[in-house]
Structure formats: C-alpha cells, structure tokens
Design a protein around this motif. Structure first.
Motif, PDB file in Angstrom:
ATOM      1  N   SER A  39      30.054 -46.862 -12.037  1.00 13.81           N
ATOM      2  CA  SER A  39      31.181 -46.110 -12.575  1.00 13.81           C
ATOM      3  C   SER A  39      31.423 -44.886 -11.706  1.00 13.81           C
ATOM      4  O   SER A  39      30.501 -44.424 -11.019  1.00 13.81           O
ATOM      5  N   PRO A  40      32.637 -44.338 -11.741  1.00 14.12           N
ATOM      6  CA  PRO A  40      32.933 -43.147 -10.923  1.00 14.12           C
ATOM      7  C   PRO A  40      31.955 -42.017 -11.193  1.00 14.12           C
ATOM      8  O   PRO A  40      31.717 -41.646 -12.347  1.00 14.12           O
ATOM      9  N   LYS A  42      28.778 -41.998 -10.904  1.00  7.06           N
ATOM     10  CA  LYS A  42      27.470 -42.400 -11.423  1.00  7.06           C
ATOM     11  C   LYS A  42      26.737 -43.291 -10.430  1.00  7.06           C
ATOM     12  O   LYS A  42      27.343 -43.862  -9.518  1.00  7.06           O
ATOM     13  N   GLU A  43      25.437 -43.422 -10.646  1.00  5.24           N
ATOM     14  CA  GLU A  43      24.638 -44.319  -9.837  1.00  5.24           C
ATOM     15  C   GLU A  43      24.934 -45.770 -10.212  1.00  5.24           C
ATOM     16  O   GLU A  43      25.316 -46.070 -11.346  1.00  5.24           O
ATOM     17  N   ARG A  44      24.732 -46.661  -9.255  1.00  3.76           N
ATOM     18  CA  ARG A  44      24.853 -48.084  -9.560  1.00  3.76           C
ATOM     19  C   ARG A  44      23.726 -48.478 -10.511  1.00  3.76           C
ATOM     20  O   ARG A  44      22.568 -48.074 -10.312  1.00  3.76           O
ATOM     21  N   GLU A  45      24.075 -49.261 -11.536  1.00  7.83           N
ATOM     22  CA  GLU A  45      23.075 -49.636 -12.537  1.00  7.83           C
ATOM     23  C   GLU A  45      23.045 -51.143 -12.749  1.00  7.83           C
ATOM     24  O   GLU A  45      24.063 -51.834 -12.615  1.00  7.83           O
ATOM     25  N   PHE A  46      21.879 -51.625 -13.114  1.00  3.92           N
ATOM     26  CA  PHE A  46      21.702 -53.033 -13.445  1.00  3.92           C
ATOM     27  C   PHE A  46      22.418 -53.353 -14.757  1.00  3.92           C
ATOM     28  O   PHE A  46      22.385 -52.560 -15.702  1.00  3.92           O
ATOM     29  N   VAL A  47      23.045 -54.530 -14.804  1.00  2.00           N
ATOM     30  CA  VAL A  47      23.746 -54.966 -16.011  1.00  2.00           C
ATOM     31  C   VAL A  47      23.113 -56.234 -16.589  1.00  2.00           C
ATOM     32  O   VAL A  47      22.768 -56.273 -17.770  1.00  2.00           O
ATOM     33  N   ALA A  48      22.966 -57.263 -15.769  1.00  7.37           N
ATOM     34  CA  ALA A  48      22.463 -58.545 -16.256  1.00  7.37           C
ATOM     35  C   ALA A  48      21.859 -59.330 -15.100  1.00  7.37           C
ATOM     36  O   ALA A  48      22.307 -59.207 -13.967  1.00  7.37           O
ATOM     37  N   ALA A  90      34.148 -49.828 -14.327  1.00  3.43           N
ATOM     38  CA  ALA A  90      33.256 -49.722 -13.168  1.00  3.43           C
ATOM     39  C   ALA A  90      33.639 -50.778 -12.141  1.00  3.43           C
ATOM     40  O   ALA A  90      34.392 -51.710 -12.448  1.00  3.43           O
ATOM     41  N   VAL A  91      33.079 -50.628 -10.958  1.00  2.00           N
ATOM     42  CA  VAL A  91      33.097 -51.723  -9.993  1.00  2.00           C
ATOM     43  C   VAL A  91      31.849 -52.554 -10.255  1.00  2.00           C
ATOM     44  O   VAL A  91      30.736 -52.007 -10.305  1.00  2.00           O
ATOM     45  N   TYR A  92      32.050 -53.835 -10.446  1.00  2.99           N
ATOM     46  CA  TYR A  92      30.956 -54.754 -10.749  1.00  2.99           C
ATOM     47  C   TYR A  92      30.579 -55.511  -9.483  1.00  2.99           C
ATOM     48  O   TYR A  92      31.440 -56.097  -8.813  1.00  2.99           O
ATOM     49  N   TYR A  93      29.275 -55.510  -9.177  1.00  4.02           N
ATOM     50  CA  TYR A  93      28.750 -56.152  -7.981  1.00  4.02           C
ATOM     51  C   TYR A  93      27.795 -57.275  -8.369  1.00  4.02           C
ATOM     52  O   TYR A  93      26.957 -57.090  -9.260  1.00  4.02           O
ATOM     53  N   CYS A  94      27.902 -58.402  -7.679  1.00  8.90           N
ATOM     54  CA  CYS A  94      26.885 -59.443  -7.826  1.00  8.90           C
ATOM     55  C   CYS A  94      25.887 -59.312  -6.678  1.00  8.90           C
ATOM     56  O   CYS A  94      26.221 -58.781  -5.609  1.00  8.90           O
ATOM     57  N   ALA A  95      24.683 -59.792  -6.936  1.00  8.30           N
ATOM     58  CA  ALA A  95      23.625 -59.649  -5.939  1.00  8.30           C
ATOM     59  C   ALA A  95      22.652 -60.819  -6.037  1.00  8.30           C
ATOM     60  O   ALA A  95      22.453 -61.383  -7.122  1.00  8.30           O
ATOM     61  N   GLN A  96      22.043 -61.150  -4.912  1.00  7.42           N
ATOM     62  CA  GLN A  96      21.075 -62.246  -4.840  1.00  7.42           C
ATOM     63  C   GLN A  96      19.677 -61.697  -4.599  1.00  7.42           C
ATOM     64  O   GLN A  96      19.486 -60.843  -3.729  1.00  7.42           O
ATOM     65  N   ASP A  97      18.724 -62.214  -5.346  1.00  8.73           N
ATOM     66  CA  ASP A  97      17.318 -61.846  -5.223  1.00  8.73           C
ATOM     67  C   ASP A  97      16.841 -62.008  -3.773  1.00  8.73           C
ATOM     68  O   ASP A  97      17.301 -62.911  -3.064  1.00  8.73           O
ATOM     69  N   ARG A  98      15.905 -61.168  -3.374  1.00 10.44           N
ATOM     70  CA  ARG A  98      15.318 -61.301  -2.044  1.00 10.44           C
ATOM     71  C   ARG A  98      14.363 -62.485  -1.960  1.00 10.44           C
ATOM     72  O   ARG A  98      14.122 -63.015  -0.875  1.00 10.44           O
ATOM     73  N   VAL A 121      36.678 -53.399 -12.762  1.00  9.04           N
ATOM     74  CA  VAL A 121      37.044 -53.593 -14.159  1.00  9.04           C
ATOM     75  C   VAL A 121      37.465 -52.239 -14.723  1.00  9.04           C
ATOM     76  O   VAL A 121      36.699 -51.279 -14.673  1.00  9.04           O
ATOM     77  N   THR A 122      38.686 -52.179 -15.237  1.00  7.76           N
ATOM     78  CA  THR A 122      39.203 -50.947 -15.828  1.00  7.76           C
ATOM     79  C   THR A 122      39.558 -51.220 -17.276  1.00  7.76           C
ATOM     80  O   THR A 122      40.352 -52.125 -17.556  1.00  7.76           O
ATOM     81  N   VAL A 123      38.970 -50.442 -18.182  1.00  9.53           N
ATOM     82  CA  VAL A 123      39.207 -50.624 -19.601  1.00  9.53           C
ATOM     83  C   VAL A 123      39.965 -49.411 -20.129  1.00  9.53           C
ATOM     84  O   VAL A 123      39.482 -48.278 -20.044  1.00  9.53           O
ATOM     85  N   SER A 124      41.142 -49.654 -20.676  1.00 14.32           N
ATOM     86  CA  SER A 124      41.952 -48.570 -21.220  1.00 14.32           C
ATOM     87  C   SER A 124      41.709 -48.436 -22.720  1.00 14.32           C
ATOM     88  O   SER A 124      41.467 -49.423 -23.420  1.00 14.32           O
TER      89      SER A 124
END
Length: 125
Positions: A39-40, A42-48, A90-98, A121-124
């Motif tokens: 989110s603007p 803020k630090e990037r955080e884990f979601v799922a 927030a901007v949602y990022y996908c990522a792959q395990d190392r 993703v923008t929620v009004s």
C-alpha cells in the motif's frame, strides 16, 4: 521464469476481484507461490501462500475474504479477493518460492526468488 500478474482494477467497498498470475515455465507445479501487497507509504506485506502440493495459508487480516488457488495445467495462481475494503488498496505482487517441493509456510519476501510486476487494486469507499 517470468510471472505476469493481472486482474486488478477499481472496485467499490464490498466488491470482488480475481487476480491471476501466469508463469512462463512448466516447472511452475514444483514451486510454492504467494501473493504480497504494498500500500502507499507502507512496506510490502505477505497476503497468501500456496505450497506446491496445494496447502494454503493467509495473513489474519484477509482470512475468510481472500482465497488463493492454483491451476498447474494453466501455469497460473489465482487470488480471489472478496468483501474488499479501502484498506485493501495496494499493488498486489505474485512471487515464486526459491525452493522446489517445500512444504514450509513462507511469509518473508527473501524466501521468494521470482516476482511478477504487480497489479493495482483500488477500493473506493
């Protein structure tokens, strides 16, 4: 490998979206995947996260509202986001395990070696 995220957009509070992340290589099925968000200001955080075998885990703030899933034949991981609120913007990022074939729950950014470009993703209210 490359990851391509899509599906973000503008939605009203209470709405839903389905985020997608397409991988470029068939080794996809051997890796755990995750969604993070930033989110603007803020630090990037884990979601799922979802393991290579399909086990899922979530940050407490999204449990019951977000669902992560994967379709290995399509080389794609999804994040269904329901009952959105402005704090989910927030901007949602996908990522792959190392690591391949890991069953450990991984929530730190440094545990993931490949990242998608992000989808907003923008929620009004």
């Amino acid at each position: 490998v490359q990851l391509q995220a899509s599906g973000g957009g503008l939605v009203q509070a209470g709405g839903s979206l389905r985020l997608s992340c397409a991988a470029s290589e068939r080794t996809f099925s051997s890796y755990g995947m995750a969604w993070f968000r930033q989110s603007p200001g803020k630090e990037r955080e884990f979601v799922a996260g979802i393991s290579w075998s399909g086990a899922t885990y979530y940050v407490d703030s999204v449990k019951g509202r977000f669902t992560i899933s994967r379709e290995n034949a399509a080389l794609t991981v999804y994040l269904q986001v329901n009952n959105l609120n402005p704090e989910d913007t927030a901007v949602y990022y996908c990522a792959q395990d190392r690591s391949v074939f890991s069953t450990r729950r991984k929530t730190r950014q440094d545990e993931y070696g490949v990242w998608g470009q992000g989808t907003l993703v923008t929620v009004s209210s």
